[in-house]
Design a protein around this motif. Structure first.
Motif, short mmCIF file in Angstrom:
data_model
loop_
_atom_site.label_atom_id
_atom_site.label_comp_id
_atom_site.label_asym_id
_atom_site.label_seq_id
_atom_site.Cartn_x
_atom_site.Cartn_y
_atom_site.Cartn_z
N TYR A 9 0.87 -1.17 0.00
CA TYR A 9 0.00 0.00 0.00
C TYR A 9 0.91 1.22 0.00
CZ TYR A 9 -3.28 -3.60 1.48
OH TYR A 9 -4.03 -4.75 1.54
N PRO A 10 1.16 1.79 -1.20
CA PRO A 10 2.23 2.79 -1.32
C PRO A 10 1.87 4.14 -0.72
CG PRO A 10 1.10 2.54 -3.41
CD PRO A 10 0.51 1.52 -2.49
N CYS A 11 2.92 4.88 -0.37
CA CYS A 11 2.75 6.25 0.09
C CYS A 11 2.49 7.16 -1.11
CB CYS A 11 4.00 6.71 0.83
SG CYS A 11 5.52 6.47 -0.13
N ASN A 12 2.07 8.37 -0.83
CA ASN A 12 1.91 9.40 -1.86
C ASN A 12 3.17 10.27 -1.90
OD1 ASN A 12 -0.70 8.40 -2.30
ND2 ASN A 12 -1.50 10.45 -2.65
N PRO A 13 3.32 11.11 -2.92
CA PRO A 13 4.54 11.92 -3.02
C PRO A 13 4.67 12.94 -1.89
CG PRO A 13 3.31 11.93 -5.11
CD PRO A 13 2.42 11.33 -4.07
N THR A 14 5.90 13.23 -1.51
CA THR A 14 6.15 14.34 -0.60
C THR A 14 6.23 15.64 -1.41
OG1 THR A 14 8.49 13.75 -0.74
CG2 THR A 14 7.36 13.19 1.28
N THR A 15 5.81 16.71 -0.79
CA THR A 15 5.84 18.01 -1.46
C THR A 15 6.51 19.03 -0.55
OG1 THR A 15 3.68 18.63 -0.56
CG2 THR A 15 3.70 17.52 -2.71
N ALA A 16 6.92 20.15 -1.12
CA ALA A 16 7.47 21.26 -0.36
C ALA A 16 6.91 22.55 -0.94
CB ALA A 16 8.99 21.26 -0.40
N ARG A 17 6.55 23.45 -0.07
CA ARG A 17 5.90 24.68 -0.53
C ARG A 17 6.85 25.50 -1.42
NH1 ARG A 17 2.42 28.77 3.35
NH2 ARG A 17 1.47 29.98 1.67
N GLY A 18 6.35 25.91 -2.56
CA GLY A 18 7.14 26.72 -3.48
C GLY A 18 8.15 25.96 -4.29
N VAL A 19 8.11 24.61 -4.22
CA VAL A 19 9.06 23.78 -4.96
C VAL A 19 8.29 22.90 -5.94
CG1 VAL A 19 10.82 21.97 -4.79
CG2 VAL A 19 10.68 23.76 -3.04
N SER A 294 -1.37 17.82 -5.56
CA SER A 294 -1.67 18.87 -4.59
C SER A 294 -0.59 18.93 -3.52
CB SER A 294 -3.03 18.61 -3.91
OG SER A 294 -4.08 18.68 -4.83
N MET A 295 -0.51 20.07 -2.82
CA MET A 295 0.46 20.23 -1.73
C MET A 295 0.29 19.15 -0.66
SD MET A 295 2.97 22.36 -1.35
CE MET A 295 3.02 22.44 0.42
N THR A 296 -0.93 18.65 -0.47
CA THR A 296 -1.20 17.62 0.54
C THR A 296 -0.64 16.26 0.15
OG1 THR A 296 -3.33 17.22 -0.52
CG2 THR A 296 -3.32 18.69 1.38
N GLY A 297 -0.18 16.12 -1.11
CA GLY A 297 0.27 14.83 -1.60
C GLY A 297 -0.80 14.08 -2.38
N ASP A 298 -2.02 14.62 -2.43
CA ASP A 298 -3.09 13.97 -3.19
C ASP A 298 -2.78 14.01 -4.69
OD1 ASP A 298 -4.34 13.65 -0.81
OD2 ASP A 298 -5.96 15.08 -1.17
N LEU A 299 -3.02 12.90 -5.36
CA LEU A 299 -2.85 12.82 -6.82
C LEU A 299 -4.23 12.94 -7.47
CD1 LEU A 299 -0.31 9.87 -6.79
CD2 LEU A 299 0.20 12.16 -7.63
N ASN A 300 -4.49 14.08 -8.10
CA ASN A 300 -5.78 14.35 -8.72
C ASN A 300 -5.75 13.86 -10.17
OD1 ASN A 300 -6.79 16.14 -6.44
ND2 ASN A 300 -4.94 17.22 -7.05
N VAL A 301 -6.61 12.91 -10.49
CA VAL A 301 -6.66 12.33 -11.84
C VAL A 301 -7.80 12.98 -12.60
CG1 VAL A 301 -6.83 10.21 -13.18
CG2 VAL A 301 -5.79 10.16 -10.90
N PHE A 302 -7.47 13.61 -13.73
CA PHE A 302 -8.46 14.29 -14.55
C PHE A 302 -8.65 13.55 -15.87
CE2 PHE A 302 -6.47 17.58 -11.94
CZ PHE A 302 -7.57 18.24 -11.42
N ASP A 303 -9.90 13.54 -16.34
CA ASP A 303 -10.22 13.07 -17.68
C ASP A 303 -10.53 14.30 -18.52
OD1 ASP A 303 -11.29 12.07 -20.04
OD2 ASP A 303 -12.25 10.37 -19.04
N PRO A 304 -9.70 14.64 -19.50
CA PRO A 304 -9.92 15.87 -20.27
C PRO A 304 -11.26 15.92 -20.98
CG PRO A 304 -7.77 14.89 -20.77
CD PRO A 304 -8.52 13.89 -19.96
N ARG A 305 -11.91 14.76 -21.13
CA ARG A 305 -13.15 14.73 -21.90
C ARG A 305 -14.38 15.07 -21.07
NH1 ARG A 305 -12.18 8.61 -23.56
NH2 ARG A 305 -11.99 8.66 -21.28
N VAL A 306 -14.28 14.92 -19.76
CA VAL A 306 -15.49 15.08 -18.94
C VAL A 306 -15.21 15.87 -17.67
CG1 VAL A 306 -16.61 12.97 -19.74
CG2 VAL A 306 -15.04 12.85 -17.82
N GLY A 307 -16.23 16.59 -17.21
CA GLY A 307 -16.27 17.13 -15.87
C GLY A 307 -15.38 18.31 -15.59
N ASP A 308 -15.74 19.04 -14.51
CA ASP A 308 -14.93 20.16 -14.06
C ASP A 308 -14.29 19.84 -12.72
OD1 ASP A 308 -17.18 20.05 -12.55
OD2 ASP A 308 -17.75 22.16 -12.78
#
Length: 600
Positions: A9-19, A294-308
């Protein structure tokens, strides 16, 4: 007795503000780093994931070779490791010290032979080298400040571009790579640069919220993508696989899709508001899915064909997992060093956050009460209740920093603190017992409460509903008692200490059953019993997990290197006397599921 790994069960990416955080993708898999670990995970199947832990310093970027056989990953010390992704061994192809400081980005050429790594060095900010020998294949010069990104044209004639905090882009010809010209289009830090898959164009983005398009062969600026653009620094850009679109992610919490031919924005998504939703990285993973970080480490997956809105959000821990609890045979709950509580589905690996106002600092303990609630304590000196996957509004302030928590049969919750043990029921303090020793951990079974101390003893108490009465002390440990656990039937008590020793006590006789569970070489962080009270698992700072047998104390199962950096918690999900499922988690923010066979 034997074991086999079942799932990561993998971790999500680490982030740093402004990087800018560099993500990469290949054939539906997404690649990123967290601490010293490199994660390769399948975007569509959470159950398929690999964790590589070969770095001795924090890794910063990882990219798969175009051939698909190797991964190159860089770290904060300026080291690049090239390793094999085929097979479970992840054997090392080469390790090269390329610059004297942090590596911010790297890229492969189209033949999977050459790599350019860039970052923050004292003598130079980048290096071009052969992946198999490490020998130089040109020079990366022209910048006066830290280099943030590099991109190599994947077709001959090869070209390379680097982007820097000095606001400049350097265009290189090669190989061997050599300085060709300076491109001065941006007025602030240039955060990212990417070549299109065809090599016809490349694009750059920066802190000036500008996006520029260039000719891939000559480096000539072709124009600016400026229709209703971002309002904040643009941290990342990526090309669609058909070369027709570019996606950009910005600190203004938006993700935008651009048509290259018209140079106009064709779609825009606002992920949220505030610092937590700033977008700091992205990658185009498969034709119909782009991912923004996102800064929180969440990976937001978008489908360019649908939705906002994002089609889905991949969640997970981003800092060390410090505690865990089995909530059912299908799910388990983890507490993390950032104060977040993450619940995992055992079957498919999907992760979700416990909703509501939670902890603001490291979660030190989790326990379940007889009425089905979960209680948690953290370094924010709060005890919180979780009900139906959400924090309840009530939060009880504790007298001092909590070390551990345990719930008794009558619903009373005991919290071991720096100089006392608090008893809490229905979110109200019932009593507080000052101790002559420093408590370090606590466990409860029916009316018995065991408190482990820094005095190397287990203090056994009786709870009468109003106060704790000390019955006796159990001796045998050789260090601070760091983890204790009653067996489900209450017959045994296991006590692990800072020396790596686990002592098994017979509770009713107050005597030691065995002191030979001593194969760990560092502090025991967690103990967990199987449902039949016949086997106990221990997780340690030495990275190993052992499964011990009550009937045959000299036999054990050794799961070596179960958690790089140390195992902080172990918990049994289910066991039937023959086979058990055990979860271990720790410093690398990943959880692992093991299938343990007790009788061979």
């Amino acid at each position: 007795m034997s074991f086999k790994p079942v799932r990561l069960y993998p971790c999500n990416p680490t982030t740093a503000r402004g990087v800018s955080t560099k993500l990469s993708a290949s054939k539906g898999k997404i690649i990123y780093t967290n601490g010293k670990t490199v994660i390769i995970r399948d975007l569509n199947d959470p159950a398929i994931a690999t964790a590589y832990a070969g770095h001795t310093q924090n890794a910063t970027v990882a990219r798969l070779s175009p051939s698909g056989y190797y991964c190159a990953s860089g770290d904060v010390s300026g080291t690049v490791r090239v390793w094999d992704i085929v097979g479970e061994e992840n054997s090392l192809k080469g390790e090269y010290k390329v610059i004297s400081g942090r590596i911010n980005d790297l890229d492969w050429d189209g033949e999977s032979k050459r790599i350019i790594a860039v970052g923050d060095g004292r003598e130079k900010f980048g290096h071009a080298f052969m992946m198999d020998t490490g020998s130089s294949t040109g020079e990366i010069i022209g910048h006066s400040k830290v280099v943030n990104a590099v991109a190599i044209r994947q077709q001959r004639p090869y070209r390379a571009v680097t982007a820097s905090d000095d606001t400049q882009i350097i265009f290189h010809q090669g190989p061997p790579y050599k300085f060709d010209k300076t491109i001065k289009t941006h007025t602030k830090f240039v955060q990212d640069v990417k070549y299109s898959p065809s090599g016809e164009h490349f694009v750059s983005v920066g802190s000036d919220a500008k996006i520029f398009l260039y000719d891939g062969k000559t480096g000539d600026m072709l124009g600016e993508l400026d229709d209703s653009g971002h309002k904040g620094s643009i941290m990342a850009c990526s090309w669609s696989l058909d070369n027709k679109s570019v996606v950009t992610s910005s600190m203004d919490c938006t993700v935008k899709l651009w048509d290259v031919e018209s140079r106009k924005s064709t779609a825009s998504w606002t992920v949220g508001t505030g610092v937590n939703h700033q977008q700091v990285g992205n990658v185009w993973a498969v034709p119909d899915s782009l991912v923004s970080l996102s800064m929180t480490g969440d990976l937001n997956v978008f489908d360019p064909r649908v939705g906002d809105k994002p089609a889905r959000i991949i969640r997970g821990a981003t800092k060390a997992i410090t505690s865990a609890l089995s909530t059912s045979s299908d799910t388990f709950l983890t507490g993390t060093a950032e104060g977040r509580l993450v619940q995992f589905s055992v079957a498919n690996g999907e992760a979700s956050y416990i909703a509501g106002d939670g902890h603001t600092n490291l979660v030190t303990g989790l326990s379940s009460t007889p009425d089905g609630k979960v209680v948690s304590v953290g370094f924010d000196d709060k005890l919180r209740e979780i009900e139906q996957n959400s924090f309840t509004p009530a939060a009880l302030s504790l007298s001092s920093q909590p070390k551990a928590v345990a719930a008794a049969a009558d619903g009373t919750v005991f919290v071991a603190e720096v100089n006392s043990v608090e008893a809490i029921r229905s979110n109200q303090k019932v009593s507080e017992i000052s101790t002559k020793f420093v408590p370090s951990t606590v466990a409860a079974h029916n009316t018995l409460v065991a408190v482990g101390g820094e005095d190397q003893k287990v203090h056994l108490h009786e709870w009468d509903g109003k106060t704790l009465k000390e019955l006796t002390t159990l001796d045998g440990n050789k260090g601070t008692v760091s983890a204790i656990a009653f067996s489900p039937d209450g017959a045994f008590l296991a006590a692990g200490d800072s020396s790596g020793k686990v002592i098994l006590f017979k509770v009713d006789e107050r005597k030691v059953v065995t002191s030979r569970w001593s194969f760990h070489s560092a502090r025991i962080n967690s103990l967990s019993w199987t449902a039949d009270s016949q086997h106990c698992a221990s997780g340690s700072l030495d990275t190993h997990v052992y499964v011990w047998s009550v009937q045959k104390p000299l036999r054990n199962i050794a799961i070596k290197n179960a958690g790089p950096g140390g195992v902080n918690t172990v918990v049994w999900l289910e066991s039937d006397g023959h086979v058990g499922k055990l979860v271990s988690a720790g410093a690398d923010a990943c959880a692992r599921l093991w299938e343990v066979t007790f009788h061979s």
